[in-house]
Structures are given as structure tokens and as C-alpha cells.
Design a protein around this motif. Structure first.
Motif, mmCIF file in Angstrom:
data_model
loop_
_atom_site.group_PDB
_atom_site.id
_atom_site.type_symbol
_atom_site.label_atom_id
_atom_site.label_comp_id
_atom_site.label_asym_id
_atom_site.label_seq_id
_atom_site.Cartn_x
_atom_site.Cartn_y
_atom_site.Cartn_z
ATOM 1 N N GLU A 172 -19.734 40.068 16.387
ATOM 2 C CA GLU A 172 -18.779 38.972 16.188
ATOM 3 C C GLU A 172 -19.043 37.861 17.201
ATOM 4 O O GLU A 172 -19.333 38.143 18.372
ATOM 5 C CB GLU A 172 -17.339 39.466 16.339
ATOM 6 C CG GLU A 172 -16.876 40.393 15.236
ATOM 7 C CD GLU A 172 -15.404 40.748 15.368
ATOM 8 O OE1 GLU A 172 -14.672 39.987 16.045
ATOM 9 O OE2 GLU A 172 -14.983 41.772 14.793
ATOM 10 N N ASP A 173 -18.923 36.627 16.763
ATOM 11 C CA ASP A 173 -19.095 35.482 17.661
ATOM 12 C C ASP A 173 -18.020 35.466 18.738
ATOM 13 O O ASP A 173 -16.860 35.809 18.496
ATOM 14 C CB ASP A 173 -19.021 34.169 16.866
ATOM 15 C CG ASP A 173 -20.304 33.878 16.106
ATOM 16 O OD1 ASP A 173 -21.362 34.362 16.535
ATOM 17 O OD2 ASP A 173 -20.230 33.185 15.080
ATOM 18 N N GLY A 174 -18.432 35.052 19.929
ATOM 19 C CA GLY A 174 -17.479 34.829 21.004
ATOM 20 C C GLY A 174 -16.890 36.076 21.615
ATOM 21 O O GLY A 174 -15.906 36.002 22.353
ATOM 22 N N THR A 175 -17.466 37.248 21.349
ATOM 23 C CA THR A 175 -16.916 38.486 21.904
ATOM 24 C C THR A 175 -17.807 39.045 23.007
ATOM 25 O O THR A 175 -17.356 39.298 24.111
ATOM 26 C CB THR A 175 -16.730 39.538 20.804
ATOM 27 O OG1 THR A 175 -17.980 39.756 20.138
ATOM 28 C CG2 THR A 175 -15.701 39.067 19.789
ATOM 29 N N GLY A 176 -19.077 39.252 22.688
ATOM 30 C CA GLY A 176 -19.992 39.721 23.713
ATOM 31 C C GLY A 176 -19.863 41.192 24.013
ATOM 32 O O GLY A 176 -19.399 41.979 23.191
ATOM 33 N N THR A 214 -20.347 36.941 27.378
ATOM 34 C CA THR A 214 -19.694 36.467 26.154
ATOM 35 C C THR A 214 -20.714 35.619 25.404
ATOM 36 O O THR A 214 -21.189 34.610 25.924
ATOM 37 C CB THR A 214 -18.441 35.637 26.475
ATOM 38 O OG1 THR A 214 -17.518 36.461 27.204
ATOM 39 C CG2 THR A 214 -17.770 35.155 25.199
ATOM 40 N N VAL A 215 -21.047 36.050 24.196
ATOM 41 C CA VAL A 215 -22.173 35.455 23.482
ATOM 42 C C VAL A 215 -21.821 35.271 22.015
ATOM 43 O O VAL A 215 -20.754 35.673 21.549
ATOM 44 C CB VAL A 215 -23.433 36.353 23.602
ATOM 45 C CG1 VAL A 215 -23.918 36.430 25.033
ATOM 46 C CG2 VAL A 215 -23.156 37.751 23.066
ATOM 47 N N THR A 216 -22.741 34.674 21.279
ATOM 48 C CA THR A 216 -22.587 34.547 19.842
ATOM 49 C C THR A 216 -23.129 35.798 19.153
ATOM 50 O O THR A 216 -23.833 36.604 19.749
ATOM 51 C CB THR A 216 -23.338 33.316 19.325
ATOM 52 O OG1 THR A 216 -24.723 33.411 19.709
ATOM 53 C CG2 THR A 216 -22.760 32.030 19.911
ATOM 54 N N LYS A 217 -22.805 35.915 17.897
ATOM 55 C CA LYS A 217 -23.279 37.047 17.107
ATOM 56 C C LYS A 217 -24.803 37.050 17.064
ATOM 57 O O LYS A 217 -25.437 36.016 16.902
ATOM 58 C CB LYS A 217 -22.703 36.937 15.690
ATOM 59 C CG LYS A 217 -23.100 38.040 14.747
ATOM 60 C CD LYS A 217 -22.443 37.815 13.383
ATOM 61 C CE LYS A 217 -22.855 38.880 12.391
ATOM 62 N NZ LYS A 217 -22.217 38.653 11.060
#
Length: 367
Positions: A172-176, A214-217
Motif C-alpha cells: 500500500e502507498d504511504g505505509t512502508g 515510509t514509502v510508496t507501493k
């Protein structure tokens, strides 16, 4: 009679003392949680983006809504942090074992993070009064790998295939993810490949180390590295977050013991040498780690492509009788030749040597 008269005279006062602006359609939500040793305990007091901590979303249906929050634990000190719909911090409460506060919030979705000291183990109870539908736990996955660095040890603080490499998918985006490393034997660190800078970075090393990103998918690459080259031992790698498919990058190793003498092959400078070949089979860029050592003489290493062109790689050496070369993702598929040679400062000196080769290769043989 006196009580009835008092109520008639001061109804506003009485109701003001007893009434709260709490949504009657939303019962109090009381989620409980427990940090367990087998998954590494808590994520740390200030690590609000770590899913090793317990994170919840809750909805406030109307503006000017009173929300009561209480966090308790009979085991450990805990803390909670409250964030608004834009993920901006509203408040942090703690550290203690019984924390409570009332908030007046606008309509929207909020996040509350329950934290404890890194690796702490214990239970907690969280009470939320005035929300719509209670609190929803943000789920996470824990992935683990237990391995060792093998008999040749790790590669130290350098990007080399002697260290262990892993890939992991962030779903998921923004989760990391929160990645942690424990070793009972040696100091080590986790290096995460950073896409913007196109390099591996780390911030902590020791018998226990961790990184939170914290990164993108997408798919991300990590290196589990010993602090000192050649250190051996086992480790436990654990990744927590919206993650899947923790995969170890396999590699091969070869240890060869050779002997130089006056009858060995020699070049025009009368320096004894041996030659070996290996096949790199993977498409794309490949890594290789070469190391030679001798207790009898001074040594050198050379790597050539099948066409005979020498691949320029700086040699690192701890002494004249030990040298190693690290090829960082520059070898393409094909046949390569390794030359193990006595150095120019050891002309006429012979003896035994040990050659270590680590990488993804096959068909290793001496010419």
C-alpha cells in the motif's frame, strides 16, 4: 419537595453538570492489544509510523464533538499520539500506565497510535468514547527470516554479495515497513536501497538494529550486513507493515586452496599465477566478491571478461598478504577469468594461498 423546587429553578445548571456532548449512537470502544516477544515487542515511543505499534482509525460524525480517550496498562509504560485527517499531530499523551484526556474534534477521520518502548512486551486497554462506529485497527503483517552469514562471514559495511540481500513487497502507498535485525553473535546493520539517491543507506548498527521507512507501493531491496568484514554468526530478520513476499537473494560460494612453487606458471615478470573461470548466468547486472589471502607471500587478484579485457576494480587489502575485490552490480551474463598471482613485491617468493569467491555463478574451474 425541596429537590423538585431546586430543579425547577436551576434546570440549566443541573443539566450542565451531568450532560456531555457524546454521540448516543456510538457505544464506548474498548480495543485491547498485546506486544509479544516472538514478533519483537513494541515499536518505540516516538515511532508513530511503525506498524509494530498499534494504530487505529476512528470517525467523528459531527463538528464540535467531545471524544474521551483513556489508555491503561498493568504491565508497562505506554503512550498514545493523536493525528488529524491530514495526519498532522494533535496531541501526545504519556508516558505512563493510566492516561486520559477529553478532546473537542471536528468531523473527520482520525488516527491514534498506541506506543511503548522499543521491544517492550505487555498488554494495554484503550477506551474511546464519542466516536462513530468505534476504532478500527490498521492491520499489518510480520515476515521473518532466520539465517547466518555462512563460513566466510559477511562483507562488512560495503555493498557486496558476501552480505545477505532480501527483497520485500510493500502493498500500500504511504505505509512502508519496520525492519529489525537481531544477532546473538556479531554487530550488524540493515541497509535499505533508497530509490531517489540510488544507494543503500543505514542509520543503526549493533546486536540489535532497525530501520523504519515510509514509502510508496512497490518492491524494495535490503542488505543485512555485518559491521566487520568476515564476521560470522546467525541473525533473525523481521519485517512488519503492509508487506508481502520477503525473499532472500541466493548466492554461491567457492573456497579454493592453491600452491605456488618455482615450477608454477609465471608471467613475463616471473610472477607465479593461477587462473580460474566461472560462468555468470543471470541477465542484467550481477555482483561478485573475490578475496585472496596467503600466509607465505604477497598476493594480487585480477578479473577479466571472456574477451580478455581486464575489469577495473579497486583492490582493498588489510595487509599485503590479503586482498579482495568487490564487483557491485556491473557484471553481465557471460564467462569470466580470475587470476590469482604473487605480487610484484614478492618476486620469487612462493607458498600456499586461499581464494574465496562469492556470487551468483556456476561452472567454476581451474585452467
Amino acid at each position: 419537595m425541596k429537590k423538585a423546587f431546586f430543579l425547577l429553578l436551576f434546570p440549566g445548571l443541573f443539566w450542565g453538570c451531568s450532560q456531555k456532548s457524546i454521540d448516543p449512537y456510538a457505544p464506548t470502544s474498548r480495543p485491547v492489544g498485546e506486544w509479544k516477544a516472538e514478533v519483537g515487542g513494541a515499536g518505540g515511543f516516538t515511532n508513530y509510523n511503525s506498524l509494530k505499534n498499534f494504530q487505529y482509525n476512528f470517525d467523528v460524525p459531527t463538528g464540535n464533538q467531545k471524544i474521551n480517550i483513556r489508555l491503561t496498562s498493568g504491565d508497562i509504560n505506554v503512550q498514545y499520539a493523536l493525528f488529524d485527517a491530514f495526519d498532522l499531530p494533535i496531541d501526545v499523551q504519556g508516558k505512563g500506565q493510566d492516561l486520559s484526556k477529553q478532546y473537542t474534534l471536528d468531523a473527520g477521520t482520525y488516527r491514534i497510535v498506541v506506543t511503548a518502548e522499543r521491544q517492550a512486551v505487555g498488554r494495554f486497554s484503550l477506551s474511546l468514547e464519542g466516536t462513530q462506529g468505534g476504532a478500527t485497527l490498521i492491520s499489518s503483517t510480520v515476515l521473518q527470516s532466520k539465517l547466518d552469514w555462512g563460513p566466510l562471514g559477511g562483507g562488512g559495511n560495503e555493498v557486496t554479495i558476501k552480505n545477505r540481500f532480501y527483497s520485500v513487497d510493500v502493498t500500500e502507498d504511504g505505509t512502508g515497513f519496520d525492519v529489525e535485525l537481531e544477532s546473538p553473535d556479531t554487530d550488524a546493520g540493515i541497509w535499505v536501497y533508497d530509490l531517489p539517491s540510488r544507494q543503500f543507506t543505514t542509520s543503526r548498527q549493533g546486536r540489535y538494529a532497525y530501520e523504519i521507512r515510509t514509502v510508496t507501493k512497490g518492491t524494495y531491496l535490503m542488505m543485512v550486513a555485518t559491521t566487520k568484514r568476515g564476521s560470522t554468526g546467525s541473525y533473525n530478520l523481521r519485517v512488519t507493515g503492509k508487506v508481502a513476499n520477503l525473499t532472500s537473494v541466493e548466492s554461491q560460494s567457492m573456497v579454493v586452496t592453491g600452491q605456488w612453487s618455482a615450477t608454477s606458471k609465471a608471467d613475463q615478470n616471473k610472477l607465479a599465477y593461477d587462473e580460474y573461470t566461472l560462468q555468470v548466468n543471470d541477465d542484467g547486472a550481477n555482483m561478485l566478491d573475490l578475496e585472496i589471502s596467503s600466509s607465505d607471500t604477497f598476493v594480487e587478484l585480477y578479473l577479466q571478461s571472456v574477451g580478455g579485457a581486464t575489469i577495473s576494480i579497486p583492490s582493498q587489502a588489510s595487509a599485503q598478504n590479503k586482498s579482495y575485490k568487490i564487483v557491485q552490480s556491473t557484471l553481465s551474463k557471460g564467462l569470466y577469468k580470475i587470476t590469482a598471482r604473487t605480487s610484484t613485491s614478492a618476486k620469487g617468493k612462493y607458498g600456499s594461498y586461499t581464494l574465496n569467491v562469492v556470487g551468483r555463478f556456476s561452472d567454476f574451474k581451474k585452467l
